[in-house]
Structure formats: structure tokens, C-alpha cells
Write an enzyme that holds these catalytic residues in place. Structure first.
Site, mmCIF file in Angstrom:
data_model
loop_
_atom_site.group_PDB
_atom_site.id
_atom_site.type_symbol
_atom_site.label_atom_id
_atom_site.label_comp_id
_atom_site.label_asym_id
_atom_site.label_seq_id
_atom_site.Cartn_x
_atom_site.Cartn_y
_atom_site.Cartn_z
ATOM 1 N N HIS A 1 79.254 30.719 -78.890
ATOM 2 C CA HIS A 1 78.585 29.262 -78.555
ATOM 3 C C HIS A 1 78.793 28.176 -79.465
ATOM 4 O O HIS A 1 78.489 27.140 -78.950
ATOM 5 C CB HIS A 1 76.815 29.658 -78.315
ATOM 6 N N ASP B 1 80.266 38.852 -72.645
ATOM 7 C CA ASP B 1 78.811 38.628 -72.962
ATOM 8 C C ASP B 1 78.023 38.327 -71.792
ATOM 9 O O ASP B 1 78.611 37.608 -70.710
ATOM 10 C CB ASP B 1 78.608 37.480 -74.030
ATOM 11 N N HIS C 1 75.913 35.661 -71.775
ATOM 12 C CA HIS C 1 76.046 34.291 -71.788
ATOM 13 C C HIS C 1 77.112 33.704 -71.733
ATOM 14 O O HIS C 1 78.317 34.237 -72.253
ATOM 15 C CB HIS C 1 75.270 33.795 -73.106
ATOM 16 N N ASP D 1 75.160 42.387 -74.244
ATOM 17 C CA ASP D 1 73.651 42.134 -73.981
ATOM 18 C C ASP D 1 73.602 41.993 -72.484
ATOM 19 O O ASP D 1 72.507 41.388 -71.692
ATOM 20 C CB ASP D 1 73.152 40.573 -74.412
#
Length: 310
Positions: free
Chosen positions: A128, A165, A167, A246
Site C-alpha cells: 500500500h 492479497d 486488498h 488475508d
């Protein structure tokens, strides 16, 4: 097949408070599971990852951002808030340099042929972190820094980044958007933090947003029908993996439905591709994964396949 395992004790010193999900215990959970699954003895351990240099980091991040982050991390106790869910403690800057340095060291070892592939058990995570902003638990783009090292220092012409991931890896995309030397392929839950990735796609990005509760069969279709054809056309000389766990059904940081067998299957597809296309060269770096049991089990299956123990 020799698989390296890179980490450093400094990566456990960074913490963001007692109740924060991105916690030092994540690395301990991975270590414990690799031992319990009898995978650890098969790995070539590198527990002394050197810190990345500022020159290394500035290949992916702006010099102004790096200087500001270093300055903000210079305090003796407590926490420095970066955004609503991301903060520094006095050890964060050094931990971030060690995480990026582990990824660089693994990259060199794989390119030089000392290792077949490698997994970096590191934190803080990185995907990120944009060129000039820390966010989403991330400070430095570990995979982005390593990929730039492979291109700009080691002389590779093309590399691919795979991000699984839950995200979207907005930071990695920000750093490599429009860079014809890099292909990034990913799936991610959408709409979901960081609320990006579903807009008009860049030519070197294969972003596949999926709805909440997507399970393994949906993800396997994406890998087979979208990722692998683009990877074959691009013909990278090395693969980097932003390995977030995740999307596991037990992880309450997301709402997807993957299980350990799905991570093993994805890894097998990537290993087979790398064997055929880029001399088996893979460097995988830990991103998300916050249910400690699910994280340990999933990483163990990922590393089992990397090490050819499946």
C-alpha cells in the site's frame, strides 16, 4: 531446488499498539507452523537481512518522502500516527529498511543462482505504500523496491509482480503504472480498502476485482483465464509475489473464502510458470494475513510448494 527464507529480528520490533492486527506475533506464527509442518529444515535460512540503503529505497519512492519518513521515525518512545490505522514506533524505520533489504538480498541470491526461489517473512508489509505516502500498515514498498533493484541494478529487462492479497496493491500500482518493464497481476475484494484498482486499467496492470465471499473456484478461474495468458505473453525474466493471506475465509480483515489448498494451488501455477519461463526465479514477500492460525497454515503451504515439497 533450494528455497531461501529471509527475515530479521528487527522486523518484530515494529509494533502499532497492543490491539493492532499487524502485530509482531504474525512472524512467530509463521515460524511455529513451518517447524510443526517439518518444512523449516528444508529451507536455507537468512536471519541477518541487511538494511536497504537510501539509494535502494529511492528507486521506488521519492527522496522527499524517504527523508520525511526517516525524520518522523526519529523518536525514543510512544507512537507517531501516519494515518487512521498506521503508526510508527521508534523501531519502525529500521524494521522497514530490514524488510526491504531482505527482499533485495533474496533477489540477488536468486538472480545469482545461489537460490532457486525465496520467501521473505518480513514486516511491515509494503504494497500500500505509494511513491510518496505511507498507508494501510505499509511504509516502504518491499516488492517494488526489490523489483526496481532487479531492473535498474541487476539489468533484467522484464519482471512480473503477482499480488494475491485481499486488498488492492495500490502502492505497487502507483510506483509501476505505465512502466513497460513491469506487468502486475492481481485479484482483490471490491469494493473494499483502499477503494482502488477497479478504475480504467493501465496497459501493464491486470487488476481483477472480485466481490465479497468469492471462493477458491472463482480465484482459480482468474489465475487460469486472465493471469497466466498475460504472463505468458509478457514473458518476464523473474516473478515477485506480494503474498497476502488475508483472503483466507478465517481472516476477518476481509470477506473472501480462500483456504490453504487454494494458496498451494496458486503457488503451484506460479512455480510451474516460472520454471518454464524464467529459470524458476521467484521472490515472495509477506503482505497481509491477520488470523494467526490461518496465516501460519497458509504460508506453510505456500512455502511447501516453493520448496518442492508438495
Amino acid at each position: 531446488m533450494t528455497t531461501g527464507f529471509y527475515t530479521h529480528a528487527d522486523c518484530t520490533l515494529h509494533e502499532m499498539g497492543a490491539d493492532h492486527p499487524e502485530c509482531p506475533q504474525r512472524l512467530a506464527a509463521i515460524e511455529d507452523r513451518l517447524i510443526a509442518a517439518q518444512i523449516a529444515p528444508w529451507l536455507e535460512r537468512h536471519d541477518d537481512a541487511p538494511p536497504a540503503s537510501l539509494e535502494d529505497v529511492e528507486r521506488a519512492h521519492s527522496a522527499l518522502y524517504v527523508a520525511d519518513l526517516k525524520k518522523r521515525g526519529d523518536f525514543e518512545q510512544g507512537h507517531e500516527w501516519i494515518d487512521a490505522d498506521t503508526m510508527m514506533n521508534p523501531h519502525t524505520w529500521q524494521a522497514a529498511l530490514r524488510a526491504a533489504g531482505a527482499a533485495i538480498s533474496a533477489t540477488d541470491a536468486v538472480i545469482d543462482g545461489h537460490l532457486h526461489n525465496a520467501f521473505c517473512s518480513i514486516r511491515p508489509p509494503g504494497h500500500h505504500a505509494t511513491r510518496d505516502q505511507a498507508m494501510g500498515f505499509c511504509f516502504l514498498g518491499n516488492v517494488a523496491i526489490a523489483a526496481r533493484h532487479a531492473l535498474d541494478v541487476r539489468g533484467l529487462d522484464r519482471v512480473a509482480i503477482v499480488d494475491f492479497d485481499v486488498h488492492h496493491g495500490n502502492g505497487t500500482e502507483d510506483i509501476f503504472r505505465g512502466d513497460e518493464r513491469v506487468l502486475m497481476v492481481s485479484f482483490f475484494q471490491h469494493p473494499f480498502y483502499p477503494y482502488s484498482g477497479a478504475e480504467r486499467e493501465q496497459p501493464n496492470m491486470v487488476n481483477v476485482p472480485v466481490p465479497a465471499y468469492t471462493k477458491g473456484d472463482g480465484v482459480r478461474h482468474i489465475v487460469t483465464e486472465q493471469w497466466l495468458p498475460r504472463l505468458r505473453t509478457f514473458a518476464p525474466q523473474m516473478l515477485f509475489i506480494s503474498a497476502g493471506f488475508d483472503a483466507h475465509r478465517e481472516d476477518d480483515m476481509g470477506q473472501m473464502g480462500l483456504v490453504e489448498a487454494d494458496y498451494a494451488w496458486i503457488t503451484r501455477q506460479l512455480v510451474d510458470f516460472a520454471e518454464a519461463q524464467c529459470e524458476g526465479r521467484i521472490v515472495s514477500c509477506l503482505e497481509g494475513g491477520y488470523n494467526l492460525s490461518a496465516l501460519g497454515r497458509s504460508v506453510a503451504e505456500h512455502v511447501r510448494v516453493l520448496a518442492g515439497l508438495d
